[in-house]
Design an enzyme around this catalytic site. Structure first.
Site, short mmCIF file in Angstrom:
data_model
loop_
_atom_site.label_atom_id
_atom_site.label_comp_id
_atom_site.label_asym_id
_atom_site.label_seq_id
_atom_site.Cartn_x
_atom_site.Cartn_y
_atom_site.Cartn_z
N ASP A 35 83.19 27.68 91.68
CA ASP A 35 83.70 27.21 90.41
C ASP A 35 83.14 25.79 90.20
OD1 ASP A 35 85.56 27.01 88.10
OD2 ASP A 35 86.58 25.56 89.39
N ASP A 37 84.51 22.95 87.49
CA ASP A 37 85.50 21.91 87.21
C ASP A 37 86.63 21.94 88.23
OD1 ASP A 37 84.69 20.73 84.42
OD2 ASP A 37 84.46 22.90 84.24
#
Length: 242
Positions: A35, A37
């Protein structure tokens, strides 16, 4: 005689998750899907600032304290807050705000070492951002993207559906069951689990208890990528504690 006052029942704290060195001892993986953020970069100040402004513009109550569900695609979140005929223009507005304001977006400790250790063909970023927004945040933070980046623009259904991580594995040419996903949010955990991947969660956006309470549960937890070591060899990728 009055009845005694009984304290309200509270849910017990979830069992702590093991560290990656314990959870993945003896295991190898063909690729790591990150991922972005909250995992590779810290965009929380900018995200919260922009969504509070958006909430105020759209007359939502408590706009100054508006809490975004990190890890959830923007359009999905907006659909829970506004009537259907307002979703698209509201989405266009938050996208505009977030493209314009990325002040304070920084790379997280451990990110550069993790990406530099893994072979380029064994790593990917899988994000709920659109491709323009992902590019803007990478530029603001100084993050150099791997060759495979999956964004919200690439899939019909974002996290928590499995599509993003399935596509990430497909683009790398690996079996999702042989992938490790590194996430920071329950929606991402659900997406990775639905895709058949192993999951390591990192704290920051969510607490250890919040992540341990995710359903389905992740495999392991670390206090950021600085607490993790990756080693790539002929047999695959191994993960240990730093």
């Amino acid at each position: 005689m009055p009845d005694p006052v009984t304290a309200p029942a509270t849910d017990p704290a979830p069992a702590p998750l093991p560290t990656p060195g314990v959870a993945f001892a003896g295991r190898t993986f063909d690729a790591v899907l990150f991922d972005m953020d909250g995992t590779l970069i810290d965009s929380v100040p900018a995200v919260d600032r922009n969504w509070r402004r958006w909430a105020a513009e759209h007359g939502l109550p408590d706009a100054e304290d508006f809490q975004i569900q990190h890890g959830t695609p923007a359009r999905t979140l907006i659909a829970t807050l506004l009537p259907a005929d307002q979703v698209e223009p509201a989405y266009d507005r938050i996208h505009e705000l977030e493209l314009e304001d990325n002040e304070g977006v920084t790379i997280l400790p451990g990110t550069r070492d993790a990406l530099a250790t893994l072979p380029p063909e064994r790593q990917a970023i899988v994000t709920s951002c659109t491709r323009p927004l992902a590019a803007a945040r990478m530029a603001a933070s100084g993050l150099v993207a791997p060759s495979v980046v999956v964004t919200a623009d690439d899939v019909a259904h974002g996290k928590p559906d499995p599509d993003p991580f399935l596509l990430g594995a497909e683009r790398l040419g690996v079996d999702p069951a042989r992938c490790l996903v590194v996430e920071d949010a329950p929606a991402g955990v659900a997406s990775a689990r639905a895709a058949g991947c192993a999951v390591l969660v990192v704290t920051g956006t969510h607490t250890a208890d919040e992540l341990a309470s995710a359903s389905p549960a992740p495999d392991a937890l670390a206090a950021g990528l600085a607490a993790v070591r990756f080693a790539a060899g002929p047999e695959g990728i191994r993960i240990t504690d730093a």
